[in-house]
Design a protein around this motif. Structure first.
Motif, PDB file in Angstrom:
ATOM      1  N   ASP A   1       0.858  -1.180   0.000  1.00 49.59           N
ATOM      2  CA  ASP A   1       0.000   0.000   0.000  1.00 49.59           C
ATOM      3  C   ASP A   1       0.901   1.238   0.000  1.00 49.59           C
ATOM      4  N   LEU A   2       0.551   2.243  -0.805  1.00 50.00           N
ATOM      5  CA  LEU A   2       1.426   3.415  -0.933  1.00 50.00           C
ATOM      6  C   LEU A   2       0.749   4.688  -0.422  1.00 50.00           C
ATOM      7  N   HIS A   3       1.548   5.659  -0.097  1.00 49.14           N
ATOM      8  CA  HIS A   3       1.078   7.003   0.259  1.00 49.14           C
ATOM      9  C   HIS A   3       0.517   7.630  -1.017  1.00 49.14           C
ATOM     10  N   SER A   4      -0.760   8.044  -0.966  1.00 55.75           N
ATOM     11  CA  SER A   4      -1.386   8.499  -2.211  1.00 55.75           C
ATOM     12  C   SER A   4      -0.873   9.872  -2.636  1.00 55.75           C
ATOM     13  N   GLY A   5      -0.217  10.595  -1.716  1.00 53.99           N
ATOM     14  CA  GLY A   5       0.349  11.885  -2.096  1.00 53.99           C
ATOM     15  C   GLY A   5       1.712  11.725  -2.745  1.00 53.99           C
TER      16      GLY A   5
ATOM     17  N   ALA B   1     -10.852   8.858   7.188  1.00 56.59           N
ATOM     18  CA  ALA B   1     -10.132   8.888   5.916  1.00 56.59           C
ATOM     19  C   ALA B   1      -8.711   8.368   6.078  1.00 56.59           C
ATOM     20  N   LYS B   2      -8.248   7.664   5.057  1.00 59.48           N
ATOM     21  CA  LYS B   2      -6.851   7.253   5.039  1.00 59.48           C
ATOM     22  C   LYS B   2      -6.393   7.414   3.595  1.00 59.48           C
ATOM     23  N   THR B   3      -5.361   8.198   3.381  1.00 61.57           N
ATOM     24  CA  THR B   3      -4.932   8.471   2.013  1.00 61.57           C
ATOM     25  C   THR B   3      -3.966   7.393   1.556  1.00 61.57           C
TER      26      THR B   3
END
Ligand SMILES: [Zn+2]
Length: 455
Positions: A211-215, A313-315
């Motif tokens: 899973d990656l940081h969406s930013g 929320a989780k980005t």
């Protein structure tokens, strides 16, 4: 003859119901190993009931899974033989907190018996046991009757095909009679003439290895959920036709006559929408609702999974997404072939930015009963006799995979004579069976045997 049936059934009515309710007390949940002993106890109770109804023999027969109950009453081998198929296993009752009373403590409320298995299928096959009793005890049997009551229908009948193949001689009959479905209503009696086939697959889309940081990564790495949704959305075109190449190739279009029968079937679109809480219906252009659910193949996403679905929320840019997909099939689509087409399609349209895997679950073939067959005619005549109205032939949307296997192995036609209602909450909490329907079934079935013998 009819008068003796009436008298016998009137006199024994309460006992019939009480016995059926006793059978509902046994938690014969085939899916769960903790009920293995209950399954056997239930099979034994079914065997006993068939014997007491007047059969010559009844046996609990082994399979690799839960046993099958076989019984028969042979009056004359030269007379026609009717094979009754049913199942004594039931769906798991969960979620328990939604039941108004215990799933295995049958209660009567407002003319209905509430319990798991009341309509699907203990209450329904038991009508045949009591029909046999009526015929046997009044000495009015004109057909031979056999029973094949299995214990694994709710888990896909994994051992029944082998049982049928191994026991062809024992099961030899002229028609198969199944009461494991619903009718439109008591006012509009109906007989199912079709069940659809099924293909079921699962698709898995894998993107980055975690899973990656969406930013930090979003916009640069393919998102498995987006990719999966794009693939799924492309499966229907703007007319809601299914776009899988070859999907419709083997579909036998319904005849004008069949479409006319469907058009005449009572149907209230406003009521249908109101019941479901939808503003508009959706479906393949060029077909009515009853056609879409009866004579046309469909493709549905049954479940989709991936990413963050917890509170708040989780980005995140998830590494994986999956979907479960099923198709309902019509003649002459083959479950194997369609499954293959679906698997290949998803592998082919997978973009290079992700790894797509597709694999199959279970399947089954569609089935059609011709309305000009002797069995269908006898059933229609029997229903007309006791309901005072000719039954409407209905294309059921569901699937009973064992049908095509029974026909293939035994070489005879199946007649569906369901006395349940769509509102019986099959597989759901608070399953019920209307007592009036139960008795009406017991009243109707002897006429089937009579008319079938006479045809
Ligand atoms: Zn059933």
């Amino acid at each position: 003859m009819e008068q003796v049936w009436k008298e016998y059934q009137e006199k024994n009515k309460d006992r019939f119901l009480k016995e059926m309710m006793e059978l509902l007390r046994i938690p014969s949940v085939s899916a769960k190993s903790e009920h293995k002993e209950d399954m056997r106890r239930c099979a034994e109770a079914v065997r006993q009931s068939i014997l007491e109804a007047g059969a010559d023999r009844a046996e609990v027969m082994e399979t690799a899974g839960h046993p099958v109950v076989f019984g028969e009453k042979i009056i004359d081998p030269s007379k026609p033989t009717v094979l009754v198929y049913g199942h004594y296993d039931v769906q798991p009752p969960e979620p328990l907190d939604l039941w108004h009373s215990g799933p295995f403590e049958p209660v009567i409320k407002e003319g209905k018996v509430y319990a798991r298995g009341s309509a699907d299928d203990k209450g329904q096959f038991y009508m045949h046991v009591k029909a046999l009793e009526t015929l046997a005890k009044t000495n009015t049997l004109q057909t031979n009757i056999k029973f094949l009551i299995e214990g694994e229908e709710e888990v896909g009948s994994p051992n029944l095909e082998k049982f049928v193949t191994d026991n062809k001689e024992l099961l030899k009959s002229d028609v198969i009679l199944i009461s494991d479905s619903a009718m439109l209503s008591m006012e509009n009696p109906s007989l199912d003439v079709r069940v659809r086939g099924m293909s079921y697959i699962e698709v898995e889309v894998k993107g980055p290895n975690r899973d990656l940081h969406s930013g930090i990564y979003g916009g640069a790495v393919g998102n498995p959920i987006t990719i999966l949704c794009k693939m799924l959305a492309s499966c229907h075109d703007e007319n809601n036709h299914i776009t899988i190449p070859g999907f419709y190739d083997d579909v036998v279009e319904a005849t004008e006559e069949e479409r006319e029968i469907i058009a005449r079937t009572p149907y209230d679109e406003d009521e249908y929408k109101r019941d479901l809480g939808v503003k508009e219906l959706w479906g393949e252009n060029g077909f009515s609702t009853n056609e879409r659910t009866g004579i046309r193949p469909t493709l549905e996403i049954n479940g989709i999974c991936g990413g963050y679905t917890g509170e708040g929320a989780k980005t995140v840019l998830p590494s994986k997404a999956t979907a479960k997909i099923s198709a309902r099939l019509v003649p002459n689509q083959s479950s194997k072939k369609i499954t293959q087409l679906l698997l290949e399609h998803f592998r082919k349209i997978a973009p290079p930015s992700a790894t797509v895997k597709a694999f199959e679950h279970h399947g089954g073939e569609p089935y059609v009963t011709p309305i000009d067959s002797k069995g269908y005619k006898a059933a229609a005549k029997a229903v007309e006799k006791t309901f005072g109205k000719e039954p409407i032939p209905v294309s059921g949307g569901g699937s009973i995979p064992i049908c095509s296997i029974l026909e293939k192995e035994l070489g005879i036609k199946i007649v569906f004579m369901g006395f349940g209602l769509d509102s019986d909450n099959l597989h759901s909490p608070n399953e019920k069976f209307n007592i009036e329907n139960f008795h009406k079934g017991i009243e109707t079935i002897p006429y089937f045997h009579k008319f079938f013998a006479e045809m």
